[in-house]
Design a protein around this motif. Structure first.
Motif, PDB file in Angstrom:
ATOM      1  N   GLY A 267      16.534   0.043   8.357  1.00 13.19           N
ATOM      2  CA  GLY A 267      15.183   0.556   8.143  1.00 13.19           C
ATOM      3  C   GLY A 267      14.152   0.064   9.130  1.00 13.19           C
ATOM      4  O   GLY A 267      12.957   0.403   8.998  1.00 13.19           O
ATOM      5  N   LEU A 268      14.553  -0.712  10.132  1.00 16.21           N
ATOM      6  CA  LEU A 268      13.576  -1.313  11.043  1.00 16.21           C
ATOM      7  C   LEU A 268      12.811  -0.280  11.859  1.00 16.21           C
ATOM      8  O   LEU A 268      11.605  -0.414  12.067  1.00 16.21           O
ATOM      9  CB  LEU A 268      14.273  -2.294  11.996  1.00 16.21           C
ATOM     10  N   ASP A 269      13.504   0.746  12.326  1.00 14.41           N
ATOM     11  CA  ASP A 269      12.854   1.699  13.231  1.00 14.41           C
ATOM     12  C   ASP A 269      11.759   2.493  12.529  1.00 14.41           C
ATOM     13  O   ASP A 269      10.886   3.045  13.191  1.00 14.41           O
ATOM     14  CB  ASP A 269      13.900   2.659  13.815  1.00 14.41           C
ATOM     15  N   ARG A 270      11.805   2.547  11.206  1.00 18.82           N
ATOM     16  CA  ARG A 270      10.786   3.284  10.457  1.00 18.82           C
ATOM     17  C   ARG A 270       9.639   2.399   9.987  1.00 18.82           C
ATOM     18  O   ARG A 270       8.746   2.864   9.280  1.00 18.82           O
ATOM     19  CB  ARG A 270      11.423   3.975   9.248  1.00 18.82           C
ATOM     20  N   LEU A 271       9.650   1.141  10.395  1.00 16.80           N
ATOM     21  CA  LEU A 271       8.631   0.209   9.922  1.00 16.80           C
ATOM     22  C   LEU A 271       7.272   0.488  10.562  1.00 16.80           C
ATOM     23  O   LEU A 271       6.248   0.556   9.874  1.00 16.80           O
ATOM     24  CB  LEU A 271       9.083  -1.226  10.205  1.00 16.80           C
ATOM     25  N   PHE A 272       7.252   0.657  11.890  1.00 14.73           N
ATOM     26  CA  PHE A 272       5.994   0.907  12.604  1.00 14.73           C
ATOM     27  C   PHE A 272       6.020   2.164  13.470  1.00 14.73           C
ATOM     28  O   PHE A 272       4.966   2.721  13.770  1.00 14.73           O
ATOM     29  CB  PHE A 272       5.647  -0.289  13.511  1.00 14.73           C
ATOM     30  N   ARG A 273       7.199   2.597  13.892  1.00 11.37           N
ATOM     31  CA  ARG A 273       7.274   3.657  14.898  1.00 11.37           C
ATOM     32  C   ARG A 273       6.634   4.980  14.458  1.00 11.37           C
ATOM     33  O   ARG A 273       5.879   5.573  15.240  1.00 11.37           O
ATOM     34  CB  ARG A 273       8.735   3.885  15.317  1.00 11.37           C
ATOM     35  N   PRO A 274       6.898   5.487  13.240  1.00 12.49           N
ATOM     36  CA  PRO A 274       6.245   6.753  12.858  1.00 12.49           C
ATOM     37  C   PRO A 274       4.721   6.670  12.908  1.00 12.49           C
ATOM     38  O   PRO A 274       4.053   7.608  13.357  1.00 12.49           O
ATOM     39  CB  PRO A 274       6.748   6.997  11.429  1.00 12.49           C
ATOM     40  N   ASP A 275       4.155   5.544  12.474  1.00  9.51           N
ATOM     41  CA  ASP A 275       2.698   5.375  12.505  1.00  9.51           C
ATOM     42  C   ASP A 275       2.180   5.231  13.928  1.00  9.51           C
ATOM     43  O   ASP A 275       1.064   5.641  14.235  1.00  9.51           O
ATOM     44  CB  ASP A 275       2.293   4.153  11.684  1.00  9.51           C
ATOM     45  N   HIS A 276       2.998   4.653  14.792  1.00 14.06           N
ATOM     46  CA  HIS A 276       2.606   4.543  16.203  1.00 14.06           C
ATOM     47  C   HIS A 276       2.597   5.909  16.874  1.00 14.06           C
ATOM     48  O   HIS A 276       1.685   6.231  17.645  1.00 14.06           O
ATOM     49  CB  HIS A 276       3.568   3.600  16.930  1.00 14.06           C
ATOM     50  N   GLU A 277       3.586   6.721  16.562  1.00 15.28           N
ATOM     51  CA  GLU A 277       3.703   8.022  17.224  1.00 15.28           C
ATOM     52  C   GLU A 277       2.651   9.020  16.758  1.00 15.28           C
ATOM     53  O   GLU A 277       2.204   9.870  17.539  1.00 15.28           O
ATOM     54  CB  GLU A 277       5.110   8.582  16.996  1.00 15.28           C
ATOM     55  N   ASP A 278       2.248   8.957  15.475  1.00 13.30           N
ATOM     56  CA  ASP A 278       1.248   9.920  14.999  1.00 13.30           C
ATOM     57  C   ASP A 278      -0.181   9.391  15.053  1.00 13.30           C
ATOM     58  O   ASP A 278      -1.116  10.054  14.597  1.00 13.30           O
ATOM     59  CB  ASP A 278       1.581  10.395  13.576  1.00 13.30           C
ATOM     60  N   GLY A 279      -0.363   8.189  15.600  1.00  8.62           N
ATOM     61  CA  GLY A 279      -1.709   7.658  15.777  1.00  8.62           C
ATOM     62  C   GLY A 279      -2.262   6.886  14.594  1.00  8.62           C
ATOM     63  O   GLY A 279      -3.405   6.414  14.643  1.00  8.62           O
ATOM     64  N   THR A 280      -1.467   6.720  13.532  1.00  6.25           N
ATOM     65  CA  THR A 280      -1.959   6.011  12.348  1.00  6.25           C
ATOM     66  C   THR A 280      -2.252   4.546  12.649  1.00  6.25           C
ATOM     67  O   THR A 280      -3.240   3.987  12.158  1.00  6.25           O
ATOM     68  CB  THR A 280      -0.928   6.106  11.208  1.00  6.25           C
ATOM     69  N   LEU A 281      -1.424   3.918  13.469  1.00  4.84           N
ATOM     70  CA  LEU A 281      -1.669   2.515  13.802  1.00  4.84           C
ATOM     71  C   LEU A 281      -2.990   2.343  14.536  1.00  4.84           C
ATOM     72  O   LEU A 281      -3.730   1.378  14.299  1.00  4.84           O
ATOM     73  CB  LEU A 281      -0.520   1.966  14.659  1.00  4.84           C
ATOM     74  N   ALA A 282      -3.313   3.275  15.436  1.00  2.05           N
ATOM     75  CA  ALA A 282      -4.591   3.200  16.148  1.00  2.05           C
ATOM     76  C   ALA A 282      -5.761   3.318  15.186  1.00  2.05           C
ATOM     77  O   ALA A 282      -6.775   2.615  15.317  1.00  2.05           O
ATOM     78  CB  ALA A 282      -4.656   4.295  17.210  1.00  2.05           C
ATOM     79  N   LEU A 283      -5.631   4.203  14.190  1.00  2.00           N
ATOM     80  CA  LEU A 283      -6.689   4.352  13.189  1.00  2.00           C
ATOM     81  C   LEU A 283      -6.807   3.102  12.322  1.00  2.00           C
ATOM     82  O   LEU A 283      -7.921   2.690  11.956  1.00  2.00           O
ATOM     83  CB  LEU A 283      -6.412   5.571  12.316  1.00  2.00           C
ATOM     84  N   LEU A 284      -5.669   2.503  11.982  1.00  4.05           N
ATOM     85  CA  LEU A 284      -5.710   1.285  11.172  1.00  4.05           C
ATOM     86  C   LEU A 284      -6.381   0.143  11.914  1.00  4.05           C
ATOM     87  O   LEU A 284      -7.046  -0.707  11.290  1.00  4.05           O
ATOM     88  CB  LEU A 284      -4.287   0.885  10.758  1.00  4.05           C
ATOM     89  N   ARG A 285      -6.256   0.096  13.221  1.00  4.20           N
ATOM     90  CA  ARG A 285      -6.922  -0.947  14.006  1.00  4.20           C
ATOM     91  C   ARG A 285      -8.439  -0.800  13.938  1.00  4.20           C
ATOM     92  O   ARG A 285      -9.169  -1.788  14.071  1.00  4.20           O
ATOM     93  CB  ARG A 285      -6.462  -0.883  15.460  1.00  4.20           C
ATOM     94  N   LEU A 286      -8.914   0.437  13.721  1.00  3.76           N
ATOM     95  CA  LEU A 286     -10.353   0.687  13.652  1.00  3.76           C
ATOM     96  C   LEU A 286     -10.881   0.662  12.215  1.00  3.76           C
ATOM     97  O   LEU A 286     -12.079   0.862  11.995  1.00  3.76           O
ATOM     98  CB  LEU A 286     -10.667   2.061  14.269  1.00  3.76           C
ATOM     99  N   SER A 287     -10.009   0.418  11.254  1.00  2.00           N
ATOM    100  CA  SER A 287     -10.414   0.521   9.848  1.00  2.00           C
ATOM    101  C   SER A 287     -11.159  -0.698   9.338  1.00  2.00           C
ATOM    102  O   SER A 287     -11.726  -0.677   8.254  1.00  2.00           O
ATOM    103  CB  SER A 287      -9.176   0.750   8.981  1.00  2.00           C
ATOM    104  N   GLY A 288     -11.137  -1.786  10.080  1.00  2.00           N
ATOM    105  CA  GLY A 288     -11.759  -3.023   9.620  1.00  2.00           C
ATOM    106  C   GLY A 288     -10.784  -3.965   8.937  1.00  2.00           C
ATOM    107  O   GLY A 288     -11.087  -5.145   8.735  1.00  2.00           O
ATOM    108  N   LEU A 289      -9.625  -3.468   8.570  1.00  2.00           N
ATOM    109  CA  LEU A 289      -8.589  -4.319   7.982  1.00  2.00           C
ATOM    110  C   LEU A 289      -7.836  -5.013   9.109  1.00  2.00           C
ATOM    111  O   LEU A 289      -7.384  -4.353  10.050  1.00  2.00           O
ATOM    112  CB  LEU A 289      -7.627  -3.473   7.153  1.00  2.00           C
ATOM    113  N   PRO A 290      -7.713  -6.336   9.074  1.00  2.00           N
ATOM    114  CA  PRO A 290      -7.000  -7.040  10.153  1.00  2.00           C
ATOM    115  C   PRO A 290      -5.584  -6.498  10.317  1.00  2.00           C
ATOM    116  O   PRO A 290      -4.915  -6.181   9.322  1.00  2.00           O
ATOM    117  CB  PRO A 290      -6.992  -8.495   9.683  1.00  2.00           C
TER     118      PRO A 290
END
Length: 217
Positions: free
Chosen positions: A66-89
């Motif tokens: 399950g490792l590849d699904r931990l961050f990669r889908p959110d990285h590819e669709d831009g969710t990680l970038a949005l989370l960085r701007l959300s104010g949550l560390p």
């Protein structure tokens, strides 16, 4: 705290939509334990002697799936970038994902471990020791897996590289995990396993957050 809980609920809902992944992990874990007696032979004493190592190898390999699904889908669709701007560390984001990863990839293995213990000719005390060992040790595997997935999230074939990075880090967990199931030093091995999990869980979110921030920049 409310943002963290909201993210946790979101991650759990995402997992619920792909419920087949949990079944795949459990089946892989059980099948790995089931095929060992065919390879080793019908010697019950030999099976009982090598069973702790087999259980931990099966658990380690199952959690890698399950490792590849931990961050990669959110990285590819831009969710990680949005989370960085959300104010949550970002470390809190990683902690939430790491907790969900443990709940999805490790907790079902803990429930299925008695079936594997029976297949490997473990007695009752070793079966209980197996469950306790997995409970104390799998958080460390989840933490190391999160770091490996974060370091490789920006790589094109990161899903193939992450297990290579995680494997050396996980060797102490496998050693103490196998040693904590039966044997004269089981108590000491359990304490070392718990200490390793506590330390890795404390530091992994910050290390993984730094790797993700570097990949996103």
């Amino acid at each position: 705290m409310s943002a963290f809980l909201a993210l946790l609920r979101h991650e759990l809902r995402q997992v619920g939509r792909g419920g087949g992944d949990v079944l795949t992990l459990v089946l892989f874990f059980v099948i790995t334990g089931a095929i060992v007696p065919f390879a080793v032979g019908p010697d019950q004493e030999l099976l009982a002697r090598i069973a702790p190592g087999i259980v931990w190898i099966a658990a380690f390999l199952a959690m890698l799936l399950g490792l590849d699904r931990l961050f990669r889908p959110d990285h590819e669709d831009g969710t990680l970038a949005l989370l960085r701007l959300s104010g949550l560390p970002m470390s809190a984001v990683v902690a939430a994902k790491m907790l969900v990863h443990w709940l999805v990839a490790a907790l079902p293995l803990l429930v299925a471990s008695p079936f594997v213990a029976v297949l490997l000719a473990m007695d009752g005390s070793m079966m209980v020791g197996t469950m306790l060992s997995l409970l104390l040790g799998t958080p460390a595997l989840a933490a190391f897996g999160a770091v490996g997935a974060a370091v490789t999230v920006g790589l094109r074939r990161g899903g193939l590289v992450a297990p290579i990075l995680v494997a050396p880090l996980s060797v102490p967990v496998l050693i103490f995990g196998a040693g904590s199931i039966g044997g004269q030093q089981a108590g000491s091995a359990l304490l070392l396993l718990a200490a390793l999990s506590l330390t890795s869980v404390a530091f992994a979110p910050f290390a993984a957050a730094l790797a993700i921030s570097s990949a996103e920049d």
